[in-house]
Write a protein that holds these residues in place. Sequence first.
Motif, PDB file in Angstrom:
ATOM      1  N   LYS A   1      -4.628   2.914  -5.524  1.00 37.26           N
ATOM      2  CA  LYS A   1      -4.130   3.978  -5.136  1.00 37.26           C
ATOM      3  C   LYS A   1      -2.752   4.446  -4.874  1.00 37.26           C
ATOM      4  CE  LYS A   1      -5.164   7.306  -2.943  1.00 37.26           C
ATOM      5  NZ  LYS A   1      -6.223   8.967  -3.084  1.00 37.26           N
TER       6      LYS A   1
ATOM      7  N   GLU B   1      -8.206   4.570  -6.263  1.00 44.30           N
ATOM      8  CA  GLU B   1      -7.992   5.583  -6.886  1.00 44.30           C
ATOM      9  C   GLU B   1      -9.954   5.877  -7.322  1.00 44.30           C
ATOM     10  OE1 GLU B   1      -6.699   8.811  -7.486  1.00 44.30           O
ATOM     11  OE2 GLU B   1      -5.722   7.606  -6.901  1.00 44.30           O
TER      12      GLU B   1
ATOM     13  N   ALA C   1       0.846  -1.332   0.282  1.00 41.38           N
ATOM     14  CA  ALA C   1      -0.029  -0.443   0.285  1.00 41.38           C
ATOM     15  C   ALA C   1       0.428   1.132   0.009  1.00 41.38           C
ATOM     16  CB  ALA C   1      -0.718  -0.300   1.360  1.00 41.38           C
ATOM     17  N   ASN C   2       1.824   1.124   0.802  1.00 44.02           N
ATOM     18  CA  ASN C   2       2.841   1.977   0.302  1.00 44.02           C
ATOM     19  C   ASN C   2       3.795   2.882  -0.690  1.00 44.02           C
ATOM     20  OD1 ASN C   2       1.765   3.264   3.335  1.00 44.02           O
ATOM     21  ND2 ASN C   2       3.435   1.983   4.266  1.00 44.02           N
TER      22      ASN C   2
ATOM     23  N   GLU D   1      -9.468   2.120   1.183  1.00 43.84           N
ATOM     24  CA  GLU D   1      -7.573   2.353   1.002  1.00 43.84           C
ATOM     25  C   GLU D   1      -7.010   2.498   0.056  1.00 43.84           C
ATOM     26  OE1 GLU D   1      -6.861  -0.287   3.385  1.00 43.84           O
ATOM     27  OE2 GLU D   1      -8.759   0.692   3.635  1.00 43.84           O
ATOM     28  N   LEU D   2      -7.157   1.107  -0.408  1.00 45.47           N
ATOM     29  CA  LEU D   2      -6.490   0.275  -2.021  1.00 45.47           C
ATOM     30  C   LEU D   2      -6.843   1.214  -2.842  1.00 45.47           C
ATOM     31  CD1 LEU D   2      -6.815  -2.552  -1.045  1.00 45.47           C
ATOM     32  CD2 LEU D   2      -4.708  -1.717  -0.078  1.00 45.47           C
TER      33      LEU D   2
ATOM     34  N   ASN E   1     -12.270  -2.439   1.591  1.00 45.45           N
ATOM     35  CA  ASN E   1     -10.083  -2.221   1.342  1.00 45.45           C
ATOM     36  C   ASN E   1     -10.859  -0.770   0.943  1.00 45.45           C
ATOM     37  OD1 ASN E   1      -8.736  -4.343   2.640  1.00 45.45           O
ATOM     38  ND2 ASN E   1     -10.736  -4.907   1.003  1.00 45.45           N
TER      39      ASN E   1
END
Length: 348
Positions: free
Chosen positions: A271, A112, A87-88, A109-110, A107
Amino acid sequence: MAQNKGLGKVIAAGLAAVLCLGLLSACSGSKDGNASGSKSNKLVIYSPNSEGIMNNIIPAFEEETGIKVEVISAGAGEIIKRLLSEANNPYCDINFGGINYAIYKQNPELFERYVSPNDKNLAPEFQNTTGFYTNYTINGSCLLVNKNLAANIKIEGYADLLNPALKGKIATSDPANSSSAFAQLTNILLAMGGYENAGAWDYMEKLVKQWDGKVLSGSSAVYKGVADGEYTVGLTYEDPCATLVANGAPVEIVFPKEGAVFLPSGAAIIKGSKNLENAQKFIDFLISEKAQSIFGEKLTNRPILASVPSKNLEPIGNIYTIVEDIPYIADHKNELTDRYKKLFASLQ
């Protein structure tokens, strides 16, 4: 229990997976180009999709755009784990397949935000209402039966799988790691009484006993195991099974008489994608008339664009379908998976 005999009201909660590794290559650059400032000519895709999809859609996209695609194939559950670990610093630009509302909600946050201009051409129930993932085909849960091994064993639906003659001869994979296996779990529960219905879970207990401890590594192992004669029947999904039928394998597709759920397959941009513009082009292409025609004419997938028919599949109007409860599944996916895991462990 909601019921439907046509496509218009079929909505979904889940998705199909293949386990094979692609070749890795270095990928670097900013969101719109590489370190030198020139535009990127690359796209990295993680996918659980069948070889048929990848061998037709990816070359067509490359030819259309001139973009070079690197594919890394794995099961849907493994892909999510990998995306979380990266993820980072994501290596991947697109998750192509295995994305649905439940996966997105768990999920967010994963992924876009992106809505393709082509999305407006889809039926309202299949449009990108979250802003993050795009549906591109629909696929139904089914049973795959080896005709040679089944002989005189009647297999028309889920109830028939409890036949003692099928003990140890039913192919399945783990709902915790396979989107198609989870789709089968929710389809079974819905068809046999409901997600929380005691009778439905009683049926699941009896079915797990029929597996005789055998759970395969992934979705592809299920339909391949049936086609190769290792198992009499498998809990699987329509696309690869229809390919096996078309290629002359001694198998037949059975949509359970208790009702089949049809699920859209989705794709989403990751993302922090290093090739964001190319990823957006891929989403646009997936729901273009050109790509949808490939699904309808060359593949055993049902196009999500209503104007494009499928030449290779049973008309969905001929199949008894039931409708998944999307919000319920999104809110209770972990609960259902954990309940299954505890049930399975208790019977070993």
